[in-house]
Structure formats: structure tokens, C-alpha cells
Write a protein that holds these residues in place. Structure first.
Motif, PDB file in Angstrom:
ATOM      1  N   CYS A  88       0.832  -1.210   0.000  1.00 59.80           N
ATOM      2  CA  CYS A  88       0.000   0.000   0.000  1.00 59.80           C
ATOM      3  C   CYS A  88       0.863   1.255   0.000  1.00 59.80           C
ATOM      4  O   CYS A  88       0.355   2.349  -0.229  1.00 59.80           O
ATOM      5  N   GLY A  89       2.170   1.084   0.248  1.00 57.08           N
ATOM      6  CA  GLY A  89       3.030   2.262   0.229  1.00 57.08           C
ATOM      7  C   GLY A  89       4.496   1.890   0.122  1.00 57.08           C
ATOM      8  O   GLY A  89       4.906   0.810   0.534  1.00 57.08           O
ATOM      9  N   ILE A  99       5.461   7.033  -1.241  1.00 58.45           N
ATOM     10  CA  ILE A  99       4.505   6.864  -2.340  1.00 58.45           C
ATOM     11  C   ILE A  99       3.318   6.070  -1.816  1.00 58.45           C
ATOM     12  O   ILE A  99       3.478   4.992  -1.239  1.00 58.45           O
ATOM     13  N   SER A 100       2.134   6.612  -2.005  1.00 61.73           N
ATOM     14  CA  SER A 100       0.926   5.897  -1.592  1.00 61.73           C
ATOM     15  C   SER A 100       0.378   5.169  -2.811  1.00 61.73           C
ATOM     16  O   SER A 100       0.286   5.742  -3.892  1.00 61.73           O
ATOM     17  N   ILE A 101       0.037   3.905  -2.648  1.00 63.53           N
ATOM     18  CA  ILE A 101      -0.407   3.125  -3.809  1.00 63.53           C
ATOM     19  C   ILE A 101      -1.894   2.827  -3.715  1.00 63.53           C
ATOM     20  O   ILE A 101      -2.390   2.390  -2.671  1.00 63.53           O
ATOM     21  N   ASN A 102      -2.578   3.051  -4.829  1.00 71.81           N
ATOM     22  CA  ASN A 102      -4.025   2.829  -4.905  1.00 71.81           C
ATOM     23  C   ASN A 102      -4.781   3.523  -3.784  1.00 71.81           C
ATOM     24  O   ASN A 102      -5.726   2.969  -3.232  1.00 71.81           O
ATOM     25  N   SER A 103      -4.322   4.722  -3.454  1.00 76.08           N
ATOM     26  CA  SER A 103      -4.942   5.406  -2.321  1.00 76.08           C
ATOM     27  C   SER A 103      -6.397   5.788  -2.595  1.00 76.08           C
ATOM     28  O   SER A 103      -7.148   6.081  -1.685  1.00 76.08           O
ATOM     29  N   VAL A 144      -6.550  -0.574   6.736  1.00 78.94           N
ATOM     30  CA  VAL A 144      -6.489  -0.942   5.313  1.00 78.94           C
ATOM     31  C   VAL A 144      -7.643  -0.277   4.568  1.00 78.94           C
ATOM     32  O   VAL A 144      -8.691   0.002   5.142  1.00 78.94           O
ATOM     33  N   GLY A 145      -7.396  -0.011   3.292  1.00 81.36           N
ATOM     34  CA  GLY A 145      -8.448   0.618   2.486  1.00 81.36           C
ATOM     35  C   GLY A 145      -8.397   2.137   2.541  1.00 81.36           C
ATOM     36  O   GLY A 145      -9.108   2.813   1.821  1.00 81.36           O
ATOM     37  N   THR A 146      -7.526   2.680   3.401  1.00 78.57           N
ATOM     38  CA  THR A 146      -7.363   4.141   3.441  1.00 78.57           C
ATOM     39  C   THR A 146      -5.954   4.463   2.918  1.00 78.57           C
ATOM     40  O   THR A 146      -5.089   3.583   2.913  1.00 78.57           O
ATOM     41  N   PRO A 147      -5.744   5.703   2.475  1.00 78.71           N
ATOM     42  CA  PRO A 147      -4.381   6.037   2.004  1.00 78.71           C
ATOM     43  C   PRO A 147      -3.371   5.922   3.147  1.00 78.71           C
ATOM     44  O   PRO A 147      -3.702   6.220   4.294  1.00 78.71           O
TER      45      PRO A 147
END
Ligand code: AHM
Ligand code: MG
Length: 334
Positions: A88-89, A99-103, A144-147
Motif C-alpha cells: 500500500c506504500g 509513495i501511496s499506492i491505490n490510495s 487498510v483501504g485508506t491512504p
């Protein structure tokens, strides 16, 4: 199957059950690192052949000249981790910010963040001396599910779930731990497969090698100066041998196999030393402790330190337990 012909892929699958609450996500993540390592290895090996040597012209956040292979390794690792959608990051020594991924995607359930030094020891690239990649993996602390936020990256090293390095040396090795000892895998370049070559790696309790940039001696704290003099004194099993490659991964790897201590102390010129807590010291500390060694800032355990910023630096003493303890005694007494 004997460990001699076990591949990294097989080892990962066999050991997946060691992780509590395992969903296979961490295994996939280590697989992605394995893939990126092979790609970067390919680039490092042809460094003298094609025009990818020299400076890329940019400077990184520490104000250092960035060389082309650093940029390339950084891109390859980030790309591979992004493409496989398993973290996720990502935070990298070569990037100013994380870097945030799929935020934007609420369904994004990935729970791991990766911190990476894509090509450590990069000043050695131009002269064909070993360099390495260092990685560190944590479970995120935000839901999870949040940036991801900075908090997910600023965790003390003791929270690491995995860490390791790739050494691009006379042969290429991937060495890592998930908290169940340290295992080393050597790449067979002919078929592009890593084989378990160094199961259960352990630092000897003590050693005869000290690794430090002695050119900085005059600027070191008194405790470090005293410890260096102790290493050089003719007494018992001393004087020790001095070996300093200037490439942390390589110096660490040799010391783990032969027994030794690596030091990058603070100095009157660099008040917090040079090495980065998150990208270099924490992962090496986790490996060291898992291999019966020790890592300290001279006074306290590296993995207890609460980081306050991504690119934070810290003095680093790491290696055979007894040697690090003796260095700490000199620090305490000075
Ligand atoms: P880097 O991340 O810019 O490559 O710096 C880290 C490296 C370590 O691998 C090595 O041990 C150290 O810097 C060498 O520094 P020095 O040349 O000051 O001795
Ligand atoms: Mg580095």
C-alpha cells in the motif's frame, strides 16, 4: 529435498505457514523483490558495457549526486512493487516523500509498506566494486483501504516483519529474514534462479575484523577513537584486521560470515552519522539480531529508536555481539 538444490521460490512456499495470520501476501511481496533483484542485477552487471554509468545529473534529498544506476534501480523496484499490487506504500532513499499506492481505491486491502535503499554504496559503481539493495517491510498501522500516512513508515525497527538485502558481488545473493533466522540465496545467472546457499546464517559471537572509515578518525567521538585504538592494540587476539569496502551491504555480509564489527559513528562533521535509520540501519539491525549479532547507535538498540522523519540518520555499530558490546562499553566510558 536437500537445502543445496532448494530454490528461493520453493523456500518461500514452504515457509509461508511461519507467518501468523498469513494470507500469502508477504510471500508474494518477497517474490516481487526477488524479481526486481534479478532485473537490477542484470543492469548492474552490464554497467561497464553500456552508457548507464556516471551521474544522472540529479541530486537526491541528501544533496548527493545521483548516479544513473541508482535511478534505474529505484524505478525498477518501485515499478515491480506497484505492478504487482501487493503493497500500500513505498518509501525510498531516492525519493523525497513516500509513495501511496491505490490510495483512491477503498477496496485496496494491502497491508504492507516497503522501505528501500535501491542501490546502496553507489559511489562504488564506477569502479566495479560490490553494491547492494536493502529492503525493510512493515505492516501498516493505519486502517487498510485508506491512504497510507507518514505514521505507517515511521515505525521503530522492532516492528519489521521482514528485511533483507541483495548483494551484487562476485555472485549475486539475496539474504533475508522474516523473523525466523537469516537465509541466503545465490543467483545462478545461467538460469536466473536463486538457490538456498547459506541456510541459517549466524554472526560468529566475536571476530577479528573492524570496518570503519578511518579517514574520519579525527572527527570521531572519543569513545570511538578509544575503541579503534583497542582494535589495533597487540594483546590477546588483537590487533584486529581492518576491512572497509565503503559499501554497507558488502561490509555487513563479510562480517556476518567471518565475524566483525561495522561502524559509522557520528562525527564533528556529521552529527547523526551518515546512514539512514529507516532504509539502512533498521533492516541491517533486524538481520543482525536474527543472525545472533547486535546493532546499536553506540548506546541503545537501533530497533528501539522511534523515527521522527523519513530520511533520518543515526550512528551505527553493527556486527558480532561481543564486539558491539565492547564498542558500547568504550562509548559509555568516554
Ligand atoms: P549511500 O546510500 O549514499 O550509498 O551511502 C551509504 C554508504 C554505505 O554503503 C557505506 O558503508 C558508506 O556509505 C560509506 O560512506 P563513506 O564513504 O563516508 O565511508
Ligand atoms: Mg544507501
Amino acid at each position: 529435498m536437500s537445502s543445496k538444490n532448494k530454490t528461493l521460490g520453493e523456500f518461500i512456499i514452504e515457509n509461508q505457514t511461519e507467518f501468523r495470520y498469513s494470507t500469502g501476501e508477504l510471500s508474494k511481496l518477497i517474490n516481487a523483490i526477488r524479481l526486481a533483484a534479478k532485473v537490477v542485477n542484470h543492469e548492474v552487471n552490464k554497467a561497464g558495457l553500456v552508457d548507464i554509468l556516471g551521474s544522472a545529473g540529479d541530486t537526491n534529498i541528501q544533496g548527493e549526486n545521483q548516479q544513473k544506476l541508482d535511478v534505474l534501480a529505484n524505478e525498477k523496484f518501485i515499478q515491480t512493487l506497484k505492478n504487482r499490487e501487493i503493497v500500500c506504500g513505498i518509501a525510498s532513499e531516492e525519493e523525497d516523500d513516500f509513495i501511496s499506492i491505490n490510495s483512491q481505491d477503498e477496496n485496496h486491502q494491502n497491508k504492507y509498506v516497503v522501505l528501500i535503499d535501491p542501490l546502496d554504496g553507489s559511489s562504488n559503481i564506477d569502479v566495479n566494486v560490490s553494491v547492494g539493495t536493502i529492503f525493510s517491510i512493515y505492516r501498516r498501522v493505519t486502517p487498510v483501504g485508506t491512504p497510507v500516512t507518514l505514521e505507517d513508515f515511521l515505525q521503530p525497527g522492532k516492528n519489521q516483519v521482514a528485511a533483507g538485502y541483495i548483494i551484487y558481488g562476485t555472485s549475486t545473493m539475496l539474504v533475508y529474514t522474516t523473523g525466523h533466522g537469516v537465509n541466503g540465496f545465490t543467483l545462478n545467472p545461467a538460469i536466473g534462479t536463486f538457490y538456498l546457499s547459506h541456510p541459517n546464517m549466524q554472526f560468529p559471537e566475536t571476530g577479528k575484523i573492524y570496518s570503519v572509515n578511518e579517514g574520519n578518525y579525527i572527527h570521531f567521538p572519543q569513545g570511538v577513537k578509544d575503541y579503534i585504538k583497542y582494535c589495533q592494540k597487540e594483546e590477546g587476539d588483537r590487533p584486529y584486521t581492518s576491512r572497509y569496502i565503503g559499501s554497507l551491504v558488502s561490509d555487513f555480509h563479510r562480517n556476518m560470515i567471518k565475524g566483525g564489527i561495522y561502524m559509522y559513528p557520528k562525527s564533528s562533521k556529521a552529527h547523526k552519522g551518515k546512514l539512514r535509520l529507516l532504509y539502512e540501519c533498521n533492516p541491517m539491525a533486524f538481520l543482525a539480531e536474527e543472525a545472533n549479532g547486535k546493532a546499536s547507535d553506540g548506546f541503545q538498540r537501533i530497533m528501539e529508536i522511534q523515527p521522527t522523519e523519513l530520511h533520518e540518520r543515526v550512528p551505527f555499530f553493527c556486527g558480532s555481539k561481543k564486539m558491539v558490546e565492547t564498542a558500547e562499553e568504550f562509548m559509555a566510558n568516554s
